[in-house]
Design a protein around this motif. Structure first.
Motif, PDB file in Angstrom:
ATOM      1  N   LEU A  17       3.695  -4.708 -11.110  1.00 31.18           N
ATOM      2  CA  LEU A  17       5.135  -4.345 -10.615  1.00 31.18           C
ATOM      3  C   LEU A  17       6.187  -4.304 -11.669  1.00 31.18           C
ATOM      4  CD1 LEU A  17       4.836  -5.745  -7.102  1.00 31.18           C
ATOM      5  CD2 LEU A  17       4.622  -3.381  -7.646  1.00 31.18           C
ATOM      6  N   GLN A  18       6.347  -5.149 -12.461  1.00 29.21           N
ATOM      7  CA  GLN A  18       7.259  -5.349 -13.532  1.00 29.21           C
ATOM      8  C   GLN A  18       7.020  -4.153 -14.428  1.00 29.21           C
ATOM      9  OE1 GLN A  18       6.857  -9.506 -14.635  1.00 29.21           O
ATOM     10  NE2 GLN A  18       8.701 -10.087 -13.125  1.00 29.21           N
ATOM     11  N   ARG A  19       5.723  -4.032 -14.723  1.00 26.12           N
ATOM     12  CA  ARG A  19       5.361  -2.893 -15.889  1.00 26.12           C
ATOM     13  C   ARG A  19       5.783  -1.571 -15.078  1.00 26.12           C
ATOM     14  NH1 ARG A  19       0.774  -4.947 -16.840  1.00 26.12           N
ATOM     15  NH2 ARG A  19      -0.421  -3.835 -15.387  1.00 26.12           N
ATOM     16  N   LEU A  20       5.600  -1.287 -13.864  1.00 28.93           N
ATOM     17  CA  LEU A  20       5.756  -0.082 -13.290  1.00 28.93           C
ATOM     18  C   LEU A  20       7.530   0.242 -13.363  1.00 28.93           C
ATOM     19  CD1 LEU A  20       3.385  -0.035 -10.020  1.00 28.93           C
ATOM     20  CD2 LEU A  20       3.622   1.451 -12.054  1.00 28.93           C
TER      21      LEU A  20
ATOM     22  N   PHE B 197       0.898  -1.127  -0.122  1.00 26.89           N
ATOM     23  CA  PHE B 197       0.107   0.117   0.241  1.00 26.89           C
ATOM     24  C   PHE B 197       0.937   1.118  -0.150  1.00 26.89           C
ATOM     25  CE2 PHE B 197      -2.455   3.315   1.847  1.00 26.89           C
ATOM     26  CZ  PHE B 197      -4.008   3.149   1.036  1.00 26.89           C
ATOM     27  N   PHE B 198       2.038   1.091   0.794  1.00 29.77           N
ATOM     28  CA  PHE B 198       2.849   2.360   0.758  1.00 29.77           C
ATOM     29  C   PHE B 198       3.959   2.242  -0.026  1.00 29.77           C
ATOM     30  CE2 PHE B 198       0.855   2.382   5.275  1.00 29.77           C
ATOM     31  CZ  PHE B 198       0.142   3.560   5.187  1.00 29.77           C
ATOM     32  N   GLY B 199       3.984   1.248  -1.010  1.00 28.27           N
ATOM     33  CA  GLY B 199       5.198   0.911  -1.599  1.00 28.27           C
ATOM     34  C   GLY B 199       5.711   1.880  -2.725  1.00 28.27           C
ATOM     35  N   GLY B 200       4.965   3.012  -2.991  1.00 29.81           N
ATOM     36  CA  GLY B 200       5.242   4.219  -3.960  1.00 29.81           C
ATOM     37  C   GLY B 200       6.389   4.866  -3.429  1.00 29.81           C
ATOM     38  N   ARG B 201       6.356   4.833  -2.062  1.00 29.80           N
ATOM     39  CA  ARG B 201       7.621   5.526  -1.441  1.00 29.80           C
ATOM     40  C   ARG B 201       9.165   4.953  -1.590  1.00 29.80           C
ATOM     41  NH1 ARG B 201       5.440  10.200   0.294  1.00 29.80           N
ATOM     42  NH2 ARG B 201       3.199   9.954   1.059  1.00 29.80           N
ATOM     43  N   VAL B 202       8.907   3.743  -2.136  1.00 27.46           N
ATOM     44  CA  VAL B 202      10.407   3.108  -2.372  1.00 27.46           C
ATOM     45  C   VAL B 202      10.645   2.527  -3.609  1.00 27.46           C
ATOM     46  CG1 VAL B 202      10.907   2.592  -0.088  1.00 27.46           C
ATOM     47  CG2 VAL B 202       9.510   0.842  -1.335  1.00 27.46           C
TER      48      VAL B 202
ATOM     49  N   PRO C  81       8.856   0.013  -7.339  1.00 24.79           N
ATOM     50  CA  PRO C  81       8.222  -1.275  -7.675  1.00 24.79           C
ATOM     51  C   PRO C  81       9.401  -2.383  -7.395  1.00 24.79           C
ATOM     52  CG  PRO C  81       8.848   0.055  -9.674  1.00 24.79           C
ATOM     53  CD  PRO C  81       8.931   1.111  -8.615  1.00 24.79           C
ATOM     54  N   GLU C  82      10.705  -2.089  -7.367  1.00 19.90           N
ATOM     55  CA  GLU C  82      11.523  -3.164  -7.275  1.00 19.90           C
ATOM     56  C   GLU C  82      11.515  -3.619  -5.847  1.00 19.90           C
ATOM     57  OE1 GLU C  82      12.631   0.006  -8.364  1.00 19.90           O
ATOM     58  OE2 GLU C  82      12.877  -0.164 -10.288  1.00 19.90           O
ATOM     59  N   ASP C  83      11.499  -2.842  -4.687  1.00 16.52           N
ATOM     60  CA  ASP C  83      11.356  -3.339  -3.364  1.00 16.52           C
ATOM     61  C   ASP C  83      10.072  -4.152  -3.368  1.00 16.52           C
ATOM     62  OD1 ASP C  83      13.707  -2.310  -2.110  1.00 16.52           O
ATOM     63  OD2 ASP C  83      12.787  -0.200  -2.615  1.00 16.52           O
ATOM     64  N   SER C  84       9.088  -3.463  -3.740  1.00 14.16           N
ATOM     65  CA  SER C  84       7.623  -4.396  -3.713  1.00 14.16           C
ATOM     66  C   SER C  84       7.789  -5.749  -4.389  1.00 14.16           C
ATOM     67  CB  SER C  84       6.459  -3.332  -4.226  1.00 14.16           C
ATOM     68  OG  SER C  84       6.424  -2.384  -3.361  1.00 14.16           O
ATOM     69  N   LEU C  85       8.161  -5.716  -5.711  1.00 15.36           N
ATOM     70  CA  LEU C  85       8.233  -6.965  -6.384  1.00 15.36           C
ATOM     71  C   LEU C  85       8.902  -7.918  -5.551  1.00 15.36           C
ATOM     72  CD1 LEU C  85       7.900  -8.080  -8.800  1.00 15.36           C
ATOM     73  CD2 LEU C  85       9.762  -7.086 -10.129  1.00 15.36           C
TER      74      LEU C  85
ATOM     75  N   ASP D 151      12.039   2.756 -15.502  1.00 12.38           N
ATOM     76  CA  ASP D 151      13.484   2.781 -16.186  1.00 12.38           C
ATOM     77  C   ASP D 151      13.286   3.409 -17.443  1.00 12.38           C
ATOM     78  OD1 ASP D 151      14.345   1.198 -14.208  1.00 12.38           O
ATOM     79  OD2 ASP D 151      14.185  -0.510 -15.237  1.00 12.38           O
ATOM     80  N   SER D 152      12.179   3.188 -18.261  1.00  6.67           N
ATOM     81  CA  SER D 152      12.096   4.026 -19.703  1.00  6.67           C
ATOM     82  C   SER D 152      12.038   5.584 -19.301  1.00  6.67           C
ATOM     83  CB  SER D 152      10.823   3.605 -20.240  1.00  6.67           C
ATOM     84  OG  SER D 152      10.899   2.165 -20.571  1.00  6.67           O
ATOM     85  N   LYS D 153      11.494   5.988 -18.342  1.00  4.67           N
ATOM     86  CA  LYS D 153      11.261   7.323 -17.887  1.00  4.67           C
ATOM     87  C   LYS D 153      12.657   7.862 -17.716  1.00  4.67           C
ATOM     88  CE  LYS D 153       8.653  10.498 -15.272  1.00  4.67           C
ATOM     89  NZ  LYS D 153       7.490  10.647 -14.232  1.00  4.67           N
ATOM     90  N   LYS D 154      13.574   7.278 -16.732  1.00  2.98           N
ATOM     91  CA  LYS D 154      14.730   7.547 -16.484  1.00  2.98           C
ATOM     92  C   LYS D 154      15.901   7.709 -17.515  1.00  2.98           C
ATOM     93  CE  LYS D 154      15.378   5.930 -11.796  1.00  2.98           C
ATOM     94  NZ  LYS D 154      15.820   4.995 -10.717  1.00  2.98           N
ATOM     95  N   LYS D 155      15.430   6.849 -18.586  1.00  5.04           N
ATOM     96  CA  LYS D 155      16.479   6.777 -19.842  1.00  5.04           C
ATOM     97  C   LYS D 155      16.242   7.852 -20.584  1.00  5.04           C
ATOM     98  CE  LYS D 155      17.894   3.664 -23.686  1.00  5.04           C
ATOM     99  NZ  LYS D 155      17.811   4.681 -24.463  1.00  5.04           N
TER     100      LYS D 155
END
Length: 197
Positions: free
Chosen positions: A179-182, A106-111, A113-117, A187-191
Motif C-alpha cells: 500500500l505504501q508503494r501504491l 478488496f474494495f479499497g481501490g475505490r478510495v 491506498p491511504e485509507d487502506s493503509l 503521488d508520483s503520477k499526480k506530480k
C-alpha cells in the motif's frame, strides 16, 4: 438448517470447571477463551435461563452483594455434562469468517491506498496488543497450572491464537509495503501530471 446456538456449550464447558454466576461466566470466558470465542450479555443470560429450564444447569446458590443485588450461581448437571460431551464428539461445523478488514481492502481501490493503509496499521496495532496479552496468558497458565490435566488442551487453543496473530502481523507487513508503494506511485503520477509530463 438453523445454526446451532453454541453459546450453551461455552457455558457448559465453563460450568464444568466450577459453579458461576452469569457475570462470572462472562469474566471467565473473557479471561480464557476470549481470544477466539465471545458471548454477549444479551445472549448469555437468556441462554442460561433456557438451559436451567431444560435441566442442563441448576441453581447452586444465591449470593447477596453489598449493594443488595442477588446473584444466581449455577452449576452444571449430569445431563449438561452428557450434552457437552456429545457436542464435543461431533464434527466441527465449517464456517466462513466475516472479516471487515479484508472486505474493505478488496474494495479499497475505490478510495485509494491511504485509507487502506490506515486500516492495516490499526489492525496491526490491535494484533500486537492482543499478541502481548495472549503471551501473558500463556505464561501465567504454564506457571500457575503446570500440573493441571487440561493444560495441553488450553495450550493448543492459545497456540493457535499466537500463531494466527504472528501470521497476521507478517501479512500486515506485506500489506503495508504494498500500500505504501501504491501511495508513492499515485503521488508520483499526480506530480508528473502537475509538471506536465
Amino acid at each position: 438448517m438453523a445454526r446451532e446456538n453454541t453459546c450453551q456449550f461455552a457455558i457448559l464447558g465453563m460450568l464444568c470447571r466450577e459453579p458461576m454466576s452469569g457475570y462470572g461466566l462472562r469474566q471467565a470466558i473473557e479471561r480464557t477463551v476470549g481470544h477466539f470465542w465471545q458471548e454477549s450479555y444479551g445472549n448469555l443470560y437468556p441462554t442460561l435461563e433456557r438451559m436451567e429450564g431444560e435441566g442442563l444447569v441448576a441453581l447452586d446458590r444465591e449470593e447477596h452483594s453489598p449493594g443488595g443485588r442477588v446473584r444466581k450461581v449455577y452449576r452444571v448437571t449430569a445431563e449438561g455434562r452428557r450434552v457437552l460431551a456429545e457436542w464435543l464428539r461431533r464434527p466441527v461445523v465449517p464456517h466462513v469468517e466475516r472479516n471487515e478488514l479484508l472486505l474493505k481492502l478488496f474494495f479499497g481501490g475505490r478510495v485509494g491506498p491511504e485509507d487502506s493503509l490506515a486500516h492495516v496499521e490499526r489492525s496491526r496495532a490491535e494484533a500486537e496488543g492482543l499478541l502481548a496479552v495472549l503471551r501473558l496468558i500463556d505464561e501465567d497458565i504454564h506457571r500457575s497450572r503446570e500440573d493441571h490435566p487440561e493444560l495441553p488442551y488450553w495450550h493448543l487453543s492459545i497456540r493457535a491464537g499466537l500463531l494466527g496473530l504472528e501470521a497476521h502481523l507478517r501479512w500486515c507487513d506485506e500489506a503495508q509495503e504494498t500500500l505504501q508503494r501504491l501511495a508513492h506511485t499515485k503521488d508520483s503520477k499526480k506530480k508528473g501530471e502537475r509538471d506536465g509530463r
